[in-house]
Design an enzyme around this catalytic site. Structure first.
Site, PDB file in Angstrom:
ATOM      1  N   GLY A 116       0.850  -1.191   0.000  1.00 42.32           N
ATOM      2  CA  GLY A 116       0.000   0.000   0.000  1.00 42.32           C
ATOM      3  C   GLY A 116       0.876   1.229   0.000  1.00 42.32           C
ATOM      4  N   VAL A 163       2.798   4.628   2.466  1.00 41.57           N
ATOM      5  CA  VAL A 163       3.192   5.175   3.763  1.00 41.57           C
ATOM      6  C   VAL A 163       2.778   6.639   3.796  1.00 41.57           C
ATOM      7  CG1 VAL A 163       5.113   5.680   5.306  1.00 41.57           C
ATOM      8  CG2 VAL A 163       5.120   3.566   3.986  1.00 41.57           C
ATOM      9  N   LYS A 209       2.192   3.254   7.832  1.00 37.97           N
ATOM     10  CA  LYS A 209       2.140   2.311   6.719  1.00 37.97           C
ATOM     11  C   LYS A 209       0.709   1.811   6.652  1.00 37.97           C
ATOM     12  CE  LYS A 209       5.705  -0.726   5.014  1.00 37.97           C
ATOM     13  NZ  LYS A 209       6.737  -1.695   5.295  1.00 37.97           N
ATOM     14  N   ASP A 233      16.653  -7.342   3.942  1.00 38.51           N
ATOM     15  CA  ASP A 233      16.391  -6.345   2.897  1.00 38.51           C
ATOM     16  C   ASP A 233      17.176  -5.068   3.192  1.00 38.51           C
ATOM     17  OD1 ASP A 233      15.373  -5.291   0.604  1.00 38.51           O
ATOM     18  OD2 ASP A 233      13.319  -5.060   1.324  1.00 38.51           O
TER      19      ASP A 233
HETATM   20  P1  ADP Z   1       8.504  -1.473   1.235  1.00 36.41           P
HETATM   21  O1  ADP Z   1       8.415  -2.750   1.972  1.00 36.41           O
HETATM   22  O2  ADP Z   1       7.440  -1.343   0.218  1.00 36.41           O
HETATM   23  O3  ADP Z   1       9.861  -1.196   0.669  1.00 36.41           O
HETATM   24  P2  ADP Z   1       9.108   0.576   3.205  1.00 36.41           P
HETATM   25  O4  ADP Z   1       8.935   0.249   4.630  1.00 36.41           O
HETATM   26  O5  ADP Z   1      10.502   0.553   2.702  1.00 36.41           O
HETATM   27  O6  ADP Z   1       8.183  -0.360   2.334  1.00 36.41           O
HETATM   28  O7  ADP Z   1       8.470   2.000   2.929  1.00 36.41           O
HETATM   29  C1  ADP Z   1       8.301   2.527   1.639  1.00 36.41           C
HETATM   30  C2  ADP Z   1       8.631   3.995   1.579  1.00 36.41           C
HETATM   31  O8  ADP Z   1       7.858   4.747   2.504  1.00 36.41           O
HETATM   32  C3  ADP Z   1      10.071   4.290   1.963  1.00 36.41           C
HETATM   33  O9  ADP Z   1      10.918   4.183   0.869  1.00 36.41           O
HETATM   34  C4  ADP Z   1       9.994   5.721   2.481  1.00 36.41           C
HETATM   35  O10 ADP Z   1      10.019   6.635   1.426  1.00 36.41           O
HETATM   36  C5  ADP Z   1       8.616   5.769   3.128  1.00 36.41           C
HETATM   37  N1  ADP Z   1       8.739   5.478   4.562  1.00 36.41           N
HETATM   38  C6  ADP Z   1       8.627   4.273   5.162  1.00 36.41           C
HETATM   39  N2  ADP Z   1       8.806   4.365   6.494  1.00 36.41           N
HETATM   40  C7  ADP Z   1       9.020   5.666   6.759  1.00 36.41           C
HETATM   41  C8  ADP Z   1       9.294   6.405   7.961  1.00 36.41           C
HETATM   42  N3  ADP Z   1       9.342   5.819   9.149  1.00 36.41           N
HETATM   43  N4  ADP Z   1       9.493   7.738   7.864  1.00 36.41           N
HETATM   44  C9  ADP Z   1       9.454   8.344   6.667  1.00 36.41           C
HETATM   45  N5  ADP Z   1       9.198   7.704   5.505  1.00 36.41           N
HETATM   46  C10 ADP Z   1       8.990   6.379   5.542  1.00 36.41           C
HETATM   47 MG    MG Z   2      11.605  -0.579   1.246  1.00 35.30          MG
END
Ligand code: ADP
Ligand code: MG
Length: 651
Positions: A384, A386, A403, A495
């Site tokens: 989805g 964030v 998220k 990852d």
């Molecule tokens: P995925 O599993 O799809 O890679 P992520 O956890 O890496 O998901 O999150 C996707 C994107 O959302 C990140 O690349 C970042 O840009 C944003 N994001 C995720 N967590 C945070 C956070 N704690 N603070 C700011 N941005 C975030």
């Molecule tokens: Mg990621």
């Protein structure tokens, strides 16, 4: 003294004066080439070599340079005091003679700790705790990461902790305080002058007070008129206790400022914070040995009144964030750094709040009415997106990243997110994105602390001109600390990549995205995946691809790739290759090349991380140590060089 790089040398005496050094040399027989090493009282981190030749004493000051090397004026640089002394034992290179015979310290003559040695550990600890509201392991890690930058800052503000420091009081008030009580010669105090950043010394002699202005030159040195120059006010005071340097008398008894709530008790020498930590010395012992009850009272006042001292001070300094580095939007206390010191890794409001109430951390589920969800999307992924949001607690409002799971019906995805939440819930480390809780409402939401500057790779590729190599080393050191913590807790990330390292600000990185992570069983060294999924192959070690085996060692491989991305300013690894091609490229023994401008030591570490066999690959304990040593060696932690006129006169 544990931190002094000369502490191991049997001819190092610590903070002794020139005349004491001469006394030791006399007692040891005055042979030609007899020498000892002592701490320089004038420059931070410097030393003096005291040497005998022809029944005369010669004192050579050893300066610590900006790049952390040591040298005698006009001589070659050396990486440490031990190396320097060894060099001069073979080659006089301008000294009157070689260093022939070390004047050894006797066992009943321990290394004398300097005033600052006694205070440094305590102050570093207190500073980190107060500024960032940390406790326990998180504080230990923060201290390791901040030490190089904070030492200088702490050294230059150490006078504020001294009993003789009276902050901003008028001259008449200074006199009044000196005249109250006994009036021995040499009773003194230091006060701020009207002109900010300058100091005055008020000194009692023959029942009369004398006032001296302390000069502060362009290079930031402090001195009495025509006197020896020092990096800090407390060093000048220590020196004036030994030499009058133009004053009516040397400084003796401090006129104690009983209003100074910042005072730290002087810890008896030999009590390092490490001893205290390891239970060899309890804090109460320290206080009792300091044997002054009023100190305890001051400490209580200190604890009560100054928890937010730095925060208050920082706030009043009118800090504006550097361009491109948005400050967190917390509605609570801002801990913004002032402009007169560099931006430090943990200068962010986000950091304070999640730690504020440890009880908050215990809660796993968050009520929907505690969340305000913004439309702004921070990023998106498989599950989805964030979103930006605000988390409301009775303590105030905190900016958070949420998220949001879109496909609510898909049980599989929901389970995955629950697992991610469970993993994150067990982690507590400054360099890992903290989970604040889960919220089950219109959809499932994972609420995390905000890292508003976003993914490391993006930040680096769009800010190439603003980011120095030292900055990257610092960030990657933090990532290695976060990974060391994961390794210790027996979690595999699976990852780790620059896209999953998020920045709170330009100096503060956190590992995120625990979507693929696994907790290993107590006896397991690795996780065996049954089927290969959508895997980030270019970040994966050979054993992951060949045998589906994941361990902290395979995370180390990914750390190497992440380092490569960072030092290439967000470049794409194995750019022209497809996943399967990478496998054969690696198997043939090839590795990616050194990114341009990347220090050799860092490339050597990357290659270690890319050791084919996981048994031979270093773990994160080793990787973190390597990052730390390199980071400290290049950090600008020493004061500017001493100008020629300030150098201790050579005989
Ligand atoms: P995925 O599993 O799809 O890679 P992520 O956890 O890496 O998901 O999150 C996707 C994107 O959302 C990140 O690349 C970042 O840009 C944003 N994001 C995720 N967590 C945070 C956070 N704690 N603070 C700011 N941005 C975030
Ligand atoms: Mg990621």
């Amino acid at each position: 003294m544990a931190t002094d790089p000369a502490a191991e040398l049997p001819f190092f005496y610590g903070s002794i004066s020139r005349s004491e050094a001469e006394e030791h040399l006399k007692l040891a027989g005055m042979a030609d080439g007899l020498f000892l090493l002592r701490q320089c009282l004038r420059s931070l981190g410097g030393y003096v070599v005291s040497l005998v030749w022809n029944v005369e004493f010669h004192h050579y000051s050893v300066e610590k340079q900006l790049n952390s090397t040591y040298c005698i004026a006009g001589g070659k640089p050396h990486c440490g005091p031990a190396e320097l002394c060894e060099f001069y034992s073979n080659d006089s290179d301008g000294l009157v003679c070689t260093l022939r015979k070390p004047c050894l310290r006797s066992p009943d003559n321990p290394i004398r700790a300097g005033v600052f040695d006694n205070l440094r550990d305590n102050m570093l600890r207190e500073y980190v705790r107060q500024t960032w509201n940390l406790e326990g392991e998180a504080m230990e890690q923060a201290i390791i990461s901040q030490a190089p930058q904070l030492e200088k800052l702490i050294a230059t503000t150490a006078h504020e902790r001294m009993p003789w420091y009276h902050s901003k009081i008028p001259r008449q008030e200074g006199e009044r305080r000196l005249y109250s009580g006994a009036q021995p010669d040499g009773k003194f105090l230091i006060r701020d002058r009207e002109e900010s950043g300058t100091f005055a010394l008020s000194l009692m002699y023959g029942k009369t007070t004398y006032h001296y202005q302390i000069l502060h030159d362009k290079s930031g040195k402090y001195s009495m008129p025509e006197g020896t120059k020092f990096d800090t006010v407390w060093q000048l005071v220590e020196y004036l206790k030994m030499k009058p340097d133009g004053l009516v008398t040397v400084l003796r008894e401090p006129c104690v400022n009983r209003n100074n709530t910042k005072q730290t008790p002087v810890v008896p020498s030999g009590v390092s914070i490490k001893n205290i930590l390891h239970g060899r010395y309890s804090l109460s012992n320290v206080f009792i040995e300091a044997s002054a009850k009023w100190l305890i009272i001051i400490i209580i006042i200190l604890l009560l009144n100054t928890v937010h001292f730095f925060q208050r001070r920082l706030r009043t300094n009118g800090y504006t964030p550097p361009p491109g580095v948005p400050l967190g939007g917390s509605k609570e206390i801002k801990t913004s750094p002032p402009t007169d010191r560099p931006m430090l890794p943990m200068d962010c409001s986000e950091f304070v709040n999640p730690y504020h109430d440890p009880n908050d951390l215990k809660k796993f589920f968050i009520n929907r009415d505690q969340l305000m969800i913004d439309e702004v999307e921070l990023g998106s992924g498989n599950f989805g997106c964030v979103k930006k949001g605000v988390f409301k607690t009775n303590k105030g409002h905190t900016d958070v990243a949420i998220k949001v799971l879109k496909s609510e019906n898909e049980k599989l995805v929901k389970d995955e997110m629950m697992r991610e939440a469970e993993i994150m819930h067990q982690l507590s480390n400054p360099y890992i994105v903290r989970m604040l809780g889960l919220c089950q409402a219109e959809c499932l939401m994972l609420v995390m602390e905000m890292a508003s500057v976003g993914p490391l790779n993006k930040f680096l590729s769009t800010n190439k001109d603003k980011v120095t190599v030292e900055n990257i080393v610092g960030l990657m050191h933090q990532v290695s600390m976060g990974m060391k913590y994961l390794e210790e807790k027996n979690f595999v990330h699976r990852d780790l990549a620059a896209r999953n390292v998020l920045l709170v600000n330009q100096q503060f990185a956190k590992i995120s995205d625990f979507g693929l992570s696994k907790a290993l069983g107590a006896d397991d060294n690795y996780y065996k995946a049954r089927t290969a999924g959508k895997w980030p192959l270019k970040w994966y070690a050979p054993e992951c691809m060949n045998f589906h085996k994941f361990s902290s060692k395979s995370d180390v491989w990914s750390f190497g790739v992440t380092m490569w991305e960072a030092f290439s300013y967000g470049g794409k690894p194995y750019k022209k290759m497809k996943g399967p091609e990478v496998i054969s490229f690696i198997a043939s023994g090839s590795r990616m090349e050194c990114p341009s401008g990347c220090p050799d030591r860092m490339y050597a570490l990357m290659k270690d991380c890319w050791t084919y066999k996981h048994e031979d690959r270093p773990g994160f304990v080793k990787v973190e140590e390597c990052m730390r040593v390199f980071y400290y060696s290049i950090s600008n932690k020493t004061p500017p060089e001493v100008t020629a006129d300030a150098a201790e006169p050579l005989k």
